[in-house]
Enzyme design. Structure first.
Site, PDB file in Angstrom:
ATOM      1  N   GLY A  11      -5.698 -23.186  19.183  1.00 34.18           N
ATOM      2  CA  GLY A  11      -5.419 -24.354  18.338  1.00 34.18           C
ATOM      3  C   GLY A  11      -6.685 -25.119  17.999  1.00 34.18           C
ATOM      4  N   ALA A  12      -7.708 -24.394  17.558  1.00 37.32           N
ATOM      5  CA  ALA A  12      -9.016 -25.038  17.330  1.00 37.32           C
ATOM      6  C   ALA A  12      -9.297 -25.296  15.854  1.00 37.32           C
ATOM      7  CB  ALA A  12     -10.119 -24.188  17.945  1.00 37.32           C
ATOM      8  N   SER A  13      -8.287 -25.136  15.021  1.00 38.40           N
ATOM      9  CA  SER A  13      -8.525 -25.387  13.592  1.00 38.40           C
ATOM     10  C   SER A  13      -8.624 -26.870  13.295  1.00 38.40           C
ATOM     11  CB  SER A  13      -7.411 -24.752  12.748  1.00 38.40           C
ATOM     12  OG  SER A  13      -6.147 -25.184  13.203  1.00 38.40           O
ATOM     13  N   ARG A  14      -8.008 -27.692  14.141  1.00 34.71           N
ATOM     14  CA  ARG A  14      -7.942 -29.133  13.838  1.00 34.71           C
ATOM     15  C   ARG A  14      -8.016 -29.930  15.140  1.00 34.71           C
ATOM     16  NH1 ARG A  14      -2.748 -30.146  12.407  1.00 34.71           N
ATOM     17  NH2 ARG A  14      -1.871 -28.076  12.700  1.00 34.71           N
ATOM     18  N   VAL A  63       0.140 -18.254  19.721  1.00 37.19           N
ATOM     19  CA  VAL A  63       0.035 -18.189  21.185  1.00 37.19           C
ATOM     20  C   VAL A  63       1.374 -17.912  21.868  1.00 37.19           C
ATOM     21  CG1 VAL A  63      -2.019 -19.662  21.352  1.00 37.19           C
ATOM     22  CG2 VAL A  63       0.270 -20.706  21.485  1.00 37.19           C
ATOM     23  N   SER A 141      -0.699 -33.688  28.816  1.00 36.57           N
ATOM     24  CA  SER A 141      -0.570 -34.987  28.137  1.00 36.57           C
ATOM     25  C   SER A 141      -0.223 -36.059  29.158  1.00 36.57           C
ATOM     26  CB  SER A 141       0.550 -34.912  27.099  1.00 36.57           C
ATOM     27  OG  SER A 141       0.885 -36.213  26.652  1.00 36.57           O
ATOM     28  N   TYR A 154       8.757 -32.076  24.912  1.00 42.03           N
ATOM     29  CA  TYR A 154       7.285 -32.087  24.975  1.00 42.03           C
ATOM     30  C   TYR A 154       6.794 -32.468  26.379  1.00 42.03           C
ATOM     31  CZ  TYR A 154       2.519 -33.436  23.470  1.00 42.03           C
ATOM     32  OH  TYR A 154       1.158 -33.553  23.314  1.00 42.03           O
ATOM     33  N   ALA A 156       8.413 -32.226  29.190  1.00 41.81           N
ATOM     34  CA  ALA A 156       8.769 -31.166  30.152  1.00 41.81           C
ATOM     35  C   ALA A 156       7.779 -30.008  30.048  1.00 41.81           C
ATOM     36  CB  ALA A 156      10.198 -30.680  29.896  1.00 41.81           C
ATOM     37  N   LYS A 158       4.685 -30.201  29.005  1.00 41.11           N
ATOM     38  CA  LYS A 158       3.374 -30.644  29.481  1.00 41.11           C
ATOM     39  C   LYS A 158       3.369 -30.807  31.008  1.00 41.11           C
ATOM     40  CE  LYS A 158       1.104 -30.805  25.578  1.00 41.11           C
ATOM     41  NZ  LYS A 158       0.055 -29.784  25.322  1.00 41.11           N
TER      42      LYS A 158
HETATM   43  P1  NAP Z   1      -2.986 -31.104  15.988  1.00 40.63           P
HETATM   44  O1  NAP Z   1      -4.020 -31.918  15.315  1.00 40.63           O
HETATM   45  O2  NAP Z   1      -1.596 -31.116  15.481  1.00 40.63           O
HETATM   46  O3  NAP Z   1      -3.522 -29.596  16.070  1.00 40.63           O
HETATM   47  C1  NAP Z   1      -2.721 -28.613  16.698  1.00 40.63           C
HETATM   48  C2  NAP Z   1      -3.481 -27.313  16.760  1.00 40.63           C
HETATM   49  O4  NAP Z   1      -2.650 -26.349  17.441  1.00 40.63           O
HETATM   50  C3  NAP Z   1      -3.801 -26.743  15.393  1.00 40.63           C
HETATM   51  O5  NAP Z   1      -5.071 -26.156  15.445  1.00 40.63           O
HETATM   52  C4  NAP Z   1      -2.723 -25.669  15.213  1.00 40.63           C
HETATM   53  O6  NAP Z   1      -3.130 -24.564  14.409  1.00 40.63           O
HETATM   54  C5  NAP Z   1      -2.564 -25.181  16.631  1.00 40.63           C
HETATM   55  N1  NAP Z   1      -1.293 -24.502  16.860  1.00 40.63           N
HETATM   56  C6  NAP Z   1      -0.053 -25.000  16.748  1.00 40.63           C
HETATM   57  N2  NAP Z   1       0.860 -24.047  17.042  1.00 40.63           N
HETATM   58  C7  NAP Z   1       0.166 -22.933  17.362  1.00 40.63           C
HETATM   59  C8  NAP Z   1       0.525 -21.612  17.745  1.00 40.63           C
HETATM   60  N3  NAP Z   1       1.820 -21.255  17.879  1.00 40.63           N
HETATM   61  N4  NAP Z   1      -0.462 -20.713  17.978  1.00 40.63           N
HETATM   62  C9  NAP Z   1      -1.770 -21.062  17.839  1.00 40.63           C
HETATM   63  N5  NAP Z   1      -2.178 -22.283  17.468  1.00 40.63           N
HETATM   64  C10 NAP Z   1      -1.216 -23.207  17.227  1.00 40.63           C
HETATM   65  O7  NAP Z   1      -2.856 -31.517  17.543  1.00 40.63           O
HETATM   66  P2  NAP Z   1      -3.858 -32.305  18.515  1.00 40.63           P
HETATM   67  O8  NAP Z   1      -3.459 -33.730  18.512  1.00 40.63           O
HETATM   68  O9  NAP Z   1      -5.254 -31.908  18.264  1.00 40.63           O
HETATM   69  O10 NAP Z   1      -3.353 -31.709  19.908  1.00 40.63           O
HETATM   70  C11 NAP Z   1      -4.061 -30.707  20.630  1.00 40.63           C
HETATM   71  C12 NAP Z   1      -3.470 -30.610  22.008  1.00 40.63           C
HETATM   72  O11 NAP Z   1      -3.558 -31.872  22.657  1.00 40.63           O
HETATM   73  C13 NAP Z   1      -1.971 -30.261  22.010  1.00 40.63           C
HETATM   74  O12 NAP Z   1      -1.676 -29.421  23.107  1.00 40.63           O
HETATM   75  C14 NAP Z   1      -1.314 -31.614  22.186  1.00 40.63           C
HETATM   76  O13 NAP Z   1      -0.036 -31.484  22.746  1.00 40.63           O
HETATM   77  C15 NAP Z   1      -2.297 -32.282  23.117  1.00 40.63           C
HETATM   78  N6  NAP Z   1      -2.233 -33.737  23.129  1.00 40.63           N
HETATM   79  C16 NAP Z   1      -2.503 -34.471  22.020  1.00 40.63           C
HETATM   80  C17 NAP Z   1      -2.446 -35.859  22.093  1.00 40.63           C
HETATM   81  C18 NAP Z   1      -2.761 -36.744  20.922  1.00 40.63           C
HETATM   82  O14 NAP Z   1      -2.603 -37.987  21.056  1.00 40.63           O
HETATM   83  N7  NAP Z   1      -3.168 -36.222  19.783  1.00 40.63           N
HETATM   84  C19 NAP Z   1      -2.109 -36.482  23.299  1.00 40.63           C
HETATM   85  C20 NAP Z   1      -1.846 -35.698  24.408  1.00 40.63           C
HETATM   86  C21 NAP Z   1      -1.917 -34.321  24.321  1.00 40.63           C
HETATM   87  P3  NAP Z   1      -2.806 -24.484  12.800  1.00 40.63           P
HETATM   88  O15 NAP Z   1      -3.615 -25.590  12.197  1.00 40.63           O
HETATM   89  O16 NAP Z   1      -3.283 -23.146  12.407  1.00 40.63           O
HETATM   90  O17 NAP Z   1      -1.337 -24.689  12.666  1.00 40.63           O
END
Ligand code: NAP
Length: 247
Positions: A11-14, A63, A141, A154, A156, A158
C-alpha cells in the site's frame, strides 16, 4: 543476490505507505512499492524514492489474494535473492455501525487489513530465516486499543494485527528477525480526508498535541524499527498519536 537491502512496503502508492517508501530510500536499498489500484500514484512514489538516491520498483498485487501474494514474493526473491524488510501497511476502512454492517464490509476489511498481513508475512518468513535477518513492521491503529464507534470491523482487524505481531515475534526472534507494530493515531491522508468537519473536530479535541499527524511522522517510527539498531526490539507496538492514547 542483490547487494542492496530489499524493502517491501504494501500500500505504498499513497499516504503513510508512500511516506514509508520514501523514508526508506537510500543508495543501499531497493524499495518495492506495492499498490492495488493506483499505478500512476505508485509510479509517483517510485520517482520520489529514486530522487532520494534509492532504487525502486512498483508492483501491483492485492495483499488479500493468496495466489497474487505468492507470485509477487516469489518474483521478488527470484530477482533480488533476498527480502530484508516487510512493512504491512496496506489497509482499507469500510465504516458502519455494527447493527447495520454488511457481512461484505466485515469481510473486506478483514481480508485486506489482517489476512493481507498474514499472507505477506508468511511469504517472507522463509527467505528471512535463511538470511538470519529480517524486519517485519505491521501498521495497526490507535483504535485497536481504544475502539471506535462505526469501526468494529476495522478495530477488530487492527487488534488482530497486534496479536499476529506478538505471536510471530516469538516464533522467529531466534533467527534475528524482529516483528513489531506501529499504531498511528489521526493522520492526514486520503483515508481520513473524507471525515465530516464535525468528526474531524471531535478527533482533534482528543489529541493533546492539538493537531493531526503527518504520514512522515509514522514513517519515522517504521524506519527506526527497520534499522539495524532496533535489533533488540520485538513484539512491541509503538504508538504515534500526539498523545491521543497512552499505552
Ligand atoms: P490510504 O491513503 O487510503 O492508502 C491506502 C493504501 O493501501 C493505498 O496505497 C492502497 O493502494 C493500498 N491498498 C488498499 N487495499 C489494498 C490491497 N488489497 N492490496 C494492496 N494495497 C492496497 O491510507 P493511509 O491513511 O495511508 O493508511 C495506511 C495504513 O495506515 C492503513 O493500514 C491504515 O489502516 C493505517 N492507519 C491510518 C490512519 C490514518 O489516520 N490515516 C490511522 C491509523 C492507521 P491503491 O492506491 O493502489 O488502492
Amino acid at each position: 543476490m542483490s547487494d542492496k537491502r530489499v524493502v517491501v512496503v504494501t500500500g505504498a502508492s499513497r499516504g503513510i505507505g508512500r511516506a514509508i517508501a520514501v523514508q526508506m530510500a537510500a543508495p543501499e536499498t531497493h524499495v518495492i512499492v506495492n499498490y492495488n489500484s493506483s499505478p500512476e500514484a505508485a509510479n509517483e512514489t517510485t520517482a520520489l524514492v529514486r530522487a532520494r538516491g534509492g532504487a525502486a520498483t512498483a508492483m501491483a498485487f492485492d495483499v488479500a489474494d493468496p495466489g497474487a501474494v505468492k507470485a509477487a514474493f516469489d518474483q521478488i526473491v527470484k530477482t533480488h535473492g533476498r527480502v530484508d524488510v516487510l512493512v504491512n501497511n496496506a489497509g482499507i476502512a469500510r465504516d458502519n455501525l455494527l447493527a447495520i454492517m454488511k457481512p461484505a464490509e466485515w469481510d473486506d476489511v478483514m481480508a485486506t487489513n489482517l489476512k493481507g498481513a498474514f499472507l505477506c508475512s508468511q511469504a517472507v518468513v522463509r527467505p528471512m530465516m535463511r538470511q538470519r535477518f529480517g524486519r517485519i513492521i505491521n501498521v495497526t491503529s490507535v483504535v485497536a486499543a481504544t475502539g471506535n464507534p462505526g469501526q468494529c470491523n476495522y478495530s477488530a482487524a487492527k487488534a488482530g494485527i497486534i496479536g499476529l505481531t506478538k505471536s510471530l515475534a516469538r516464533e522467529i526472534v531466534s533467527r534475528k528477525i524482529t516483528v513489531n507494530a506501529v499504531a498511528p493515531g489521526y493522520i492526514e491522508t486520503d483515508m481520513t480526508a473524507a471525515l465530516p468537519p464535525k468528526a474531524r473536530e471531535a478527533l482533534l479535541a482528543q489529541i493533546p498535541a492539538g493537531r493531526a499527524g503527518a504520514p512522515e511522522e509514522v514513517a519515522a517510527a517504521v524506519s527506526f524499527l527497520a534499522s539495524d539498531v532496533a535489533g533488540y526490539i520485538t513484539g512491541q507496538v509503538i504508538h504515534v498519536n500526539g498523545g491521543m492514547f497512552m499505552a
